[in-house]
Design an enzyme around this catalytic site. Structure first.
Site, PDB file in Angstrom:
ATOM      1  N   ASP A  40      -2.739   4.092  31.954  1.00  0.00           N
ATOM      2  CA  ASP A  40      -3.036   3.309  33.164  1.00  0.00           C
ATOM      3  C   ASP A  40      -3.784   4.211  34.138  1.00  0.00           C
ATOM      4  O   ASP A  40      -3.724   5.434  34.037  1.00  0.00           O
ATOM      5  CB  ASP A  40      -1.727   2.825  33.808  1.00  0.00           C
ATOM      6  CG  ASP A  40      -1.912   1.624  34.731  1.00  0.00           C
ATOM      7  OD1 ASP A  40      -1.500   0.508  34.356  1.00  0.00           O
ATOM      8  OD2 ASP A  40      -2.456   1.793  35.856  1.00  0.00           O
ATOM      9  N   ASN A  93      -5.142  -4.344  27.594  1.00  0.00           N
ATOM     10  CA  ASN A  93      -4.535  -5.241  28.578  1.00  0.00           C
ATOM     11  C   ASN A  93      -5.050  -5.010  30.000  1.00  0.00           C
ATOM     12  O   ASN A  93      -5.053  -5.946  30.799  1.00  0.00           O
ATOM     13  CB  ASN A  93      -3.011  -5.038  28.528  1.00  0.00           C
ATOM     14  CG  ASN A  93      -2.316  -5.565  29.759  1.00  0.00           C
ATOM     15  OD1 ASN A  93      -2.108  -6.769  29.902  1.00  0.00           O
ATOM     16  ND2 ASN A  93      -1.970  -4.681  30.694  1.00  0.00           N
ATOM     17  N   TYR A 161     -14.580 -13.505  36.776  1.00  0.00           N
ATOM     18  CA  TYR A 161     -13.380 -13.261  35.954  1.00  0.00           C
ATOM     19  C   TYR A 161     -13.476 -14.101  34.675  1.00  0.00           C
ATOM     20  O   TYR A 161     -13.232 -13.612  33.567  1.00  0.00           O
ATOM     21  CB  TYR A 161     -12.137 -13.640  36.771  1.00  0.00           C
ATOM     22  CG  TYR A 161     -10.811 -13.421  36.075  1.00  0.00           C
ATOM     23  CD1 TYR A 161     -10.269 -12.146  35.945  1.00  0.00           C
ATOM     24  CD2 TYR A 161     -10.083 -14.494  35.552  1.00  0.00           C
ATOM     25  CE1 TYR A 161      -9.038 -11.945  35.321  1.00  0.00           C
ATOM     26  CE2 TYR A 161      -8.859 -14.305  34.930  1.00  0.00           C
ATOM     27  CZ  TYR A 161      -8.336 -13.026  34.822  1.00  0.00           C
ATOM     28  OH  TYR A 161      -7.125 -12.830  34.203  1.00  0.00           O
ATOM     29  N   LYS A 165     -13.548 -12.797  30.775  1.00  0.00           N
ATOM     30  CA  LYS A 165     -12.493 -13.167  29.818  1.00  0.00           C
ATOM     31  C   LYS A 165     -13.062 -13.961  28.634  1.00  0.00           C
ATOM     32  O   LYS A 165     -12.573 -13.823  27.504  1.00  0.00           O
ATOM     33  CB  LYS A 165     -11.384 -13.953  30.530  1.00  0.00           C
ATOM     34  CG  LYS A 165     -10.593 -13.108  31.532  1.00  0.00           C
ATOM     35  CD  LYS A 165      -9.886 -11.918  30.870  1.00  0.00           C
ATOM     36  CE  LYS A 165      -8.975 -11.152  31.817  1.00  0.00           C
ATOM     37  NZ  LYS A 165      -8.281 -10.034  31.179  1.00  0.00           N
ATOM     38  N   ILE A 194       1.485 -16.049  35.011  1.00  0.00           N
ATOM     39  CA  ILE A 194       2.670 -15.233  34.725  1.00  0.00           C
ATOM     40  C   ILE A 194       3.053 -14.456  35.989  1.00  0.00           C
ATOM     41  O   ILE A 194       2.179 -13.946  36.704  1.00  0.00           O
ATOM     42  CB  ILE A 194       2.387 -14.223  33.578  1.00  0.00           C
ATOM     43  CG1 ILE A 194       1.645 -14.898  32.398  1.00  0.00           C
ATOM     44  CG2 ILE A 194       3.678 -13.555  33.124  1.00  0.00           C
ATOM     45  CD1 ILE A 194       2.397 -15.944  31.650  1.00  0.00           C
ATOM     46  N   THR A 196       3.611 -11.640  37.710  1.00  0.00           N
ATOM     47  CA  THR A 196       3.443 -10.179  37.733  1.00  0.00           C
ATOM     48  C   THR A 196       3.222  -9.741  39.172  1.00  0.00           C
ATOM     49  O   THR A 196       3.413 -10.518  40.101  1.00  0.00           O
ATOM     50  CB  THR A 196       2.246  -9.748  36.848  1.00  0.00           C
ATOM     51  OG1 THR A 196       1.077 -10.381  37.370  1.00  0.00           O
ATOM     52  CG2 THR A 196       2.442 -10.123  35.398  1.00  0.00           C
TER      53      THR A 196
HETATM   54  N1  LIG Z   1      -0.481 -12.381  35.483  1.00  0.00           N
HETATM   55  C1  LIG Z   1      -1.158 -13.420  35.075  1.00  0.00           C
HETATM   56  O1  LIG Z   1      -0.860 -14.581  35.477  1.00  0.00           O
HETATM   57  C2  LIG Z   1      -2.307 -13.265  34.094  1.00  0.00           C
HETATM   58  C3  LIG Z   1      -2.869 -14.434  33.558  1.00  0.00           C
HETATM   59  C4  LIG Z   1      -3.922 -14.316  32.659  1.00  0.00           C
HETATM   60  C5  LIG Z   1      -4.379 -13.072  32.277  1.00  0.00           C
HETATM   61  N2  LIG Z   1      -3.837 -11.948  32.817  1.00  0.00           N
HETATM   62  C6  LIG Z   1      -4.389 -10.662  32.365  1.00  0.00           C
HETATM   63  O2  LIG Z   1      -3.333  -9.817  31.979  1.00  0.00           O
HETATM   64  C7  LIG Z   1      -3.715  -8.454  32.171  1.00  0.00           C
HETATM   65  C8  LIG Z   1      -2.618  -7.756  32.969  1.00  0.00           C
HETATM   66  O3  LIG Z   1      -2.497  -8.416  34.236  1.00  0.00           O
HETATM   67  P1  LIG Z   1      -1.173  -8.318  35.131  1.00  0.00           P
HETATM   68  O4  LIG Z   1      -0.954  -9.656  35.703  1.00  0.00           O
HETATM   69  O5  LIG Z   1      -0.125  -7.629  34.372  1.00  0.00           O
HETATM   70  O6  LIG Z   1      -1.759  -7.401  36.295  1.00  0.00           O
HETATM   71  P2  LIG Z   1      -1.062  -6.184  37.077  1.00  0.00           P
HETATM   72  O7  LIG Z   1      -1.951  -5.970  38.261  1.00  0.00           O
HETATM   73  O8  LIG Z   1       0.386  -6.439  37.280  1.00  0.00           O
HETATM   74  O9  LIG Z   1      -1.217  -4.958  36.061  1.00  0.00           O
HETATM   75  C9  LIG Z   1      -2.483  -4.469  35.692  1.00  0.00           C
HETATM   76  C10 LIG Z   1      -2.390  -2.986  35.393  1.00  0.00           C
HETATM   77  O10 LIG Z   1      -3.715  -2.544  35.052  1.00  0.00           O
HETATM   78  C11 LIG Z   1      -3.954  -1.310  35.715  1.00  0.00           C
HETATM   79  N3  LIG Z   1      -5.400  -1.095  35.901  1.00  0.00           N
HETATM   80  C12 LIG Z   1      -6.220  -1.672  36.808  1.00  0.00           C
HETATM   81  N4  LIG Z   1      -7.467  -1.173  36.678  1.00  0.00           N
HETATM   82  C13 LIG Z   1      -7.427  -0.269  35.662  1.00  0.00           C
HETATM   83  C14 LIG Z   1      -8.394   0.569  35.053  1.00  0.00           C
HETATM   84  N5  LIG Z   1      -9.664   0.606  35.476  1.00  0.00           N
HETATM   85  N6  LIG Z   1      -8.008   1.343  34.011  1.00  0.00           N
HETATM   86  C15 LIG Z   1      -6.722   1.347  33.585  1.00  0.00           C
HETATM   87  N7  LIG Z   1      -5.759   0.586  34.127  1.00  0.00           N
HETATM   88  C16 LIG Z   1      -6.111  -0.218  35.169  1.00  0.00           C
HETATM   89  C17 LIG Z   1      -3.205  -1.420  37.041  1.00  0.00           C
HETATM   90  O11 LIG Z   1      -2.960  -0.144  37.608  1.00  0.00           O
HETATM   91  C18 LIG Z   1      -1.940  -2.160  36.615  1.00  0.00           C
HETATM   92  O12 LIG Z   1      -0.922  -1.262  36.231  1.00  0.00           O
HETATM   93  C19 LIG Z   1      -5.074  -8.488  32.874  1.00  0.00           C
HETATM   94  O13 LIG Z   1      -6.086  -8.283  31.912  1.00  0.00           O
HETATM   95  C20 LIG Z   1      -5.129  -9.886  33.448  1.00  0.00           C
HETATM   96  O14 LIG Z   1      -6.444 -10.356  33.601  1.00  0.00           O
HETATM   97  C21 LIG Z   1      -2.799 -12.014  33.724  1.00  0.00           C
END
Ligand SMILES: NC(=O)c1ccc[n+]([C@@H]2O[C@H](COP(=O)([O-])OP(=O)(O)OC[C@H]3O[C@@H](n4cnc5c(N)ncnc54)[C@H](O)[C@@H]3O)[C@@H](O)[C@H]2O)c1
Length: 269
Positions: A40, A93, A161, A165, A194, A196
């Protein structure tokens, strides 16, 4: 065999694993006996994820990585090989979202920033990750790319976005064909909404409002519900699944919601 013991001792990298879905996936992999490279951009939280995993008897190591930087991703893969001697799978991710606004109002800088992480980051993880999986001669290698429902459907006020995706789903399908002969599966997970860190500061009533609006079962998903699919895709139970973009969204992408008239509502009592 219909349990998850096939994942035991597999070595996997999870990017963006300091928080949210990545953390849930890393924890779930470690709970099931996998050796996890937690990566990360946030080192402080990443180290504490590793501590949490170790405290519950799992095996994990942390390396700081910015997935948008080629050198960082190369170092990440080298670190996994140096630490565990092989690589079986990678979960791409890490991702960010952008502010919501109509397409013409986004700046090129915003487009470049988001796509450098959400799309280029996944490409780099696959480019160097798959090479290492091939060299490891993994019998059952896997790539899991975390896309989104926005990888499958258009979204108003979310053009950049959504385009990134959709690109992740395209990378996934193409690479699945490239590596099928080498027994490496490549799939995308498309989560709905989700709970988060993006929701951490939202008041409960706002969360409830969104849940009603966006999810047919009226609640946001739990990160563990995404992690369970990532575990299945890492296991030998899923060897015939590749090139798929699988939703985890309580059915929200299945179609339009219309009010349901129950003839016998008393069965719910
Ligand atoms: N939470 C949702 O509802 C949801 C829905 C669809 C897709 N997603 C996708 O799931 C994935 C995770 O999202 P999340 O909700 O857990 O987000 P989050 O913000 O809780 O976690 C994302 C993590 O990625 C890290 N990060 C950010 N930029 C980075 C970089 N340049 N290099 C390395 N790490 C980096 C952050 O520090 C963080 O720990 C993402 O790709 C997001 O698009 C999330």
């Amino acid at each position: 065999m219909t349990d998850f013991t096939s994942v035991k001792n597999k070595v996997a990298i999870v990017t963006g694993a300091s928080d949210g879905l990545g953390k849930a996936i890393a924890m779930c992999y470690a709970e099931n006996g996998m050796k996890v490279v937690v990566s990360d951009i946030d080192a402080e939280k990443g180290h504490s994820v590793v501590e949490e995993i170790k405290a519950s008897g799992g095996e994990a190591s942390f390396i700081k990585t910015d997935v948008s930087k080629e050198e960082d991703v190369k170092e990440l893969i080298d670190f996994a090989i140096e630490t565990y001697g092989r690589l079986d799978g990678i979960v791409n991710n890490a991702g960010i979202s952008a502010e919501s606004r109509p397409t013409h109002e986004y700046s090129l800088a915003e487009f470049d920033k988001l796509t450098s992480i959400d799309l280029k980051g996944v490409f780099l993880g696959m480019k160097f990750g798959v090479e290492a999986i091939l060299k490891s001669k993994a019998s059952g290698g896997f790539v899991v790319n975390v896309a989104s429902l926005a990888g499958l459907l258009g979204n108003s006020s979310m053009a950049i976005y959504t385009s990134a995706k959709h690109g992740v789903v395209g990378l996934t399908k193409s690479a699945a064909l490239d590596y099928a002969p080498y027994n490496i599966t490549v799939n995308a997970i498309c989560p709905g909404t989700i709970k988060t860190s993006i929701w951490r500061n939202a008041p409960e009533e706002v969360i409830q409002q969104y849940a009603k609006l966006l999810s047919p079962n009226g609640r946001l998903g739990d990160p563990k519900e995404v992690a369970h699919l990532a575990l299945f895709l890492a296991s030998d139970l899923a060897r015939y699944i590749s090139g798929s973009a699988i939703t985890v969204d309580a059915g929200s992408s299945a179609g339009k919601l219309t009010p349901t008239q129950w003839s016998h509502p008393e069965i719910l009592d």
